[in-house]
Scaffold this motif. Structure first.
Motif, short mmCIF file in Angstrom:
data_model
loop_
_atom_site.label_atom_id
_atom_site.label_comp_id
_atom_site.label_asym_id
_atom_site.label_seq_id
_atom_site.Cartn_x
_atom_site.Cartn_y
_atom_site.Cartn_z
N ASP A 106 0.85 -1.20 0.00
CA ASP A 106 0.00 0.00 0.00
C ASP A 106 0.88 1.25 0.00
OD1 ASP A 106 -2.27 -1.52 0.05
OD2 ASP A 106 -2.49 -1.46 2.24
N GLY A 107 0.53 2.19 -0.88
CA GLY A 107 1.32 3.42 -0.96
C GLY A 107 2.68 3.21 -1.59
N GLY A 108 2.82 2.11 -2.34
CA GLY A 108 4.12 1.79 -2.94
C GLY A 108 4.44 2.64 -4.15
N ILE A 109 5.54 2.30 -4.79
CA ILE A 109 6.01 3.07 -5.95
C ILE A 109 5.06 2.88 -7.13
CG2 ILE A 109 7.86 3.28 -7.64
CD1 ILE A 109 9.82 2.37 -5.47
N ARG A 110 4.68 4.00 -7.72
CA ARG A 110 3.91 3.94 -8.95
C ARG A 110 4.71 4.55 -10.11
NH1 ARG A 110 2.01 1.01 -6.16
NH2 ARG A 110 -0.12 0.76 -5.40
N PHE A 111 5.36 5.66 -9.86
CA PHE A 111 6.13 6.33 -10.91
C PHE A 111 7.62 6.29 -10.58
CE2 PHE A 111 8.41 10.22 -12.08
CZ PHE A 111 8.37 10.13 -13.47
N TYR A 112 8.43 6.06 -11.63
CA TYR A 112 9.89 6.07 -11.47
C TYR A 112 10.52 6.61 -12.75
CZ TYR A 112 14.71 4.31 -11.36
OH TYR A 112 16.09 4.21 -11.40
N ALA A 113 11.51 7.47 -12.59
CA ALA A 113 12.34 7.91 -13.72
C ALA A 113 13.78 7.97 -13.22
CB ALA A 113 11.88 9.26 -14.26
N GLY A 114 14.67 7.26 -13.89
CA GLY A 114 16.06 7.22 -13.46
C GLY A 114 17.01 7.45 -14.62
N ALA A 115 17.99 8.33 -14.40
CA ALA A 115 19.04 8.59 -15.40
C ALA A 115 20.30 7.89 -14.93
CB ALA A 115 19.28 10.09 -15.54
N PRO A 116 20.88 6.98 -15.74
CA PRO A 116 22.09 6.28 -15.31
C PRO A 116 23.25 7.24 -15.10
CG PRO A 116 21.64 5.86 -17.64
CD PRO A 116 20.45 6.59 -17.10
N LEU A 117 24.06 6.94 -14.08
CA LEU A 117 25.25 7.73 -13.77
C LEU A 117 26.42 7.12 -14.53
CD1 LEU A 117 24.72 8.07 -9.91
CD2 LEU A 117 24.01 9.67 -11.73
N LEU A 118 26.66 7.62 -15.74
CA LEU A 118 27.66 7.04 -16.62
C LEU A 118 28.99 7.77 -16.46
CD1 LEU A 118 25.49 6.68 -19.85
CD2 LEU A 118 26.29 4.82 -18.38
N THR A 119 30.05 7.01 -16.19
CA THR A 119 31.38 7.59 -16.11
C THR A 119 31.89 7.89 -17.51
OG1 THR A 119 32.61 5.51 -16.27
CG2 THR A 119 31.82 6.15 -14.08
N THR A 120 33.01 8.59 -17.59
CA THR A 120 33.60 8.89 -18.90
C THR A 120 34.09 7.63 -19.59
OG1 THR A 120 35.67 9.40 -17.75
CG2 THR A 120 34.25 11.25 -18.31
N ASP A 121 34.27 6.54 -18.83
CA ASP A 121 34.66 5.26 -19.42
C ASP A 121 33.45 4.40 -19.77
OD1 ASP A 121 37.41 5.78 -19.23
OD2 ASP A 121 37.45 5.14 -17.14
N GLY A 122 32.25 4.91 -19.53
CA GLY A 122 31.05 4.20 -19.94
C GLY A 122 30.46 3.25 -18.92
N TYR A 123 30.90 3.31 -17.65
CA TYR A 123 30.36 2.42 -16.62
C TYR A 123 29.20 3.11 -15.90
CZ TYR A 123 34.74 -0.06 -17.38
OH TYR A 123 35.79 -0.73 -17.95
N ALA A 124 28.09 2.38 -15.75
CA ALA A 124 26.92 2.91 -15.06
C ALA A 124 27.04 2.58 -13.57
CB ALA A 124 25.64 2.31 -15.63
N LEU A 125 27.31 3.59 -12.76
CA LEU A 125 27.53 3.38 -11.32
C LEU A 125 26.23 3.23 -10.56
CD1 LEU A 125 30.23 6.17 -10.81
CD2 LEU A 125 30.60 3.75 -11.36
N GLY A 126 25.18 3.79 -11.08
CA GLY A 126 23.88 3.79 -10.42
C GLY A 126 22.98 4.72 -11.18
#
Length: 411
Positions: A106-126
């Motif tokens: 109840d009252g859980g997540i309905r909407f989510y938008a996330g932008a990946p944290l990409l390093t200059t070497d192309g690794y997504a940290l989060g």
């Protein structure tokens, strides 16, 4: 549905651990970013989420007291699989998340938008994400701002690592500087004379053409006596080489300061637009060649522009230009409002970049980090503040020396 592991998971985790950011204390720079993301997107919750091997840990958050959750139930573990935003308008209608306990409660997540944290070497940290308990959609301006804010997070993480590496390099060079007299003595005195002596012994042996036990003994003793000196010399030379090299060193080359400044302005413009801040870009002049690390210097300029946007009231004006003063220059003017309201940028720049952090408590760490990178580029930082004009920051860089100019200086 649990997200699959990225194909580069081992290298991705190595890149995350190199930053030494997990379980660190809260920092204002990241807190400001999640607060702005929440406001811009009109949602109650925003997080900087970093994906560890079996958990997601929050470097910064607004709207929740949680500091981490299991990775296998995280939306961000799905976000890092792509290069662009992951937007979930209604999680109950998405087969990847409908049975997720964070959604079904109840009252859980309905909407989510996330932008990946990409390093200059192309690794997504989060990811930098925004969350709501109500289904919703974001408009184009909000999506662009979320991408731009995510780039600010990654820039901050990488700049901290490079600033720390530069500090370590400086410390090593200072140790070598203290030993330079010893090195000069080894090269110019003791070892030079021992090499001359050994060369004489070898010449005598060659001239005689026969085995001379006495000369062989003298040569052996001379060589043995100075093995340690030669070893110390090699250690010194190796340390000097290592001090300025390595994966965390700045990668300097000739670049165009004008073009780099234009890219930094365009990177933060979506963030400025959400606060109705007008960025007047006057950096379209002639090419200004300097020697710099293009990636790190662009991140520094982005952070300084972001600071101006953070500390300028909605409706304000920020002017950016490039010119030649005593050298190639970037000018950043945070202009006073027509109604007399003044931006709050000056004290943050002063205490973060000019005054000593040990003297004035609580400077903006990101600005102090940017100053360290600027120091490595031999840039001069000038700061002024005048009622009616606003805060003005000038970054003056040395002229790039071309090969023929360096040769003339050596003649």
């Amino acid at each position: 549905m649990q997200a699959p592991l990225p194909a580069n998971e081992t290298d991705r985790l190595a890149a995350l651990y190199e930053l030494d950011i997990l379980d660190s204390e809260p920092e204002k720079d990241f807190d400001d970013i999640v607060a702005l993301a929440s406001t811009v997107c009109g949602v109650p919750m925003s997080l900087v989420s970093l994906l560890d091997a079996d958990r997601q840990w929050f470097k910064a958050s607004v709207g929740t007291d949680l500091t981490e959750t299991a990775r296998d139930i995280s939306f961000c573990s799905h976000a890092i699989l792509g290069k662009d935003l992951l937007v979930v308008p209604d999680a109950t209608q998405d087969p990847r998340f409908a049975d997720n306990p964070t959604v079904s409660d109840d009252g859980g997540i309905r909407f989510y938008a996330g932008a990946p944290l990409l390093t200059t070497d192309g690794y997504a940290l989060g990811s930098l994400c925004v969350v709501d308990s109500q289904p919703r959609r974001l408009d184009l301006e909000q999506l662009q701002a979320l991408r731009a804010l995510a780039r600010q997070v990654t820039s901050q993480l990488e700049l901290r690592r490079y600033a720390s590496a530069l500090a370590n390099t400086t410390a090593r060079l200072q140790v070598l500087e203290r030993h330079k007299d010893e090195l000069a003595y080894l090269v110019g005195g003791e070892l030079r004379s021992s090499l001359r002596l050994m060369r004489s012994y070898l010449a005598d042996l060659g001239d005689k053409g026969t085995h001379d036990l006495e000369l062989a003994d003298l040569l052996g003793r001379a060589t043995s006596a100075h093995v340690r000196g030669f070893s110390e010399l090699l250690d010194h030379l190796n340390s000097m080489a290592e001090a300025g090299s390595g994966s965390d060193s700045l990668h300097m080359r000739e670049i165009d300061l004008t073009r780099l400044t234009q890219r930094a302005v365009e990177a933060v413009r979506p963030i400025a637009a959400t606060k109705q801040i007008w960025i007047l870009n006057q950096s379209g002049g002639p090419s200004l060649p300097i020697i710099a690390d293009p990636v790190r210097l662009e991140q520094v300029l982005m952070h300084l522009l972001f600071a101006a946007i953070k500390y300028t009231p909605p409706g304000g004006r920020v002017r950016v230009g490039t010119d030649i003063e005593s050298g190639p220059t970037v000018r950043l003017d945070d202009m006073d409002m027509p109604d007399g309201i003044r931006p709050d940028l000056f004290p943050h720049l002063y205490y973060g970049a000019i005054a000593s952090p040990t003297v004035v408590p609580g400077p903006d760490k990101g600005i102090a980090v940017a100053k360290r990178i600027l120091d490595a580029h031999h840039a001069t930082v000038a700061l002024s503040d005048r009622p009616g004009d606003g805060t003005s920051l000038h970054l003056v860089f040395p002229f790039a020396e071309h090969e023929d100019e360096r040769e003339l200086q050596l003649v």
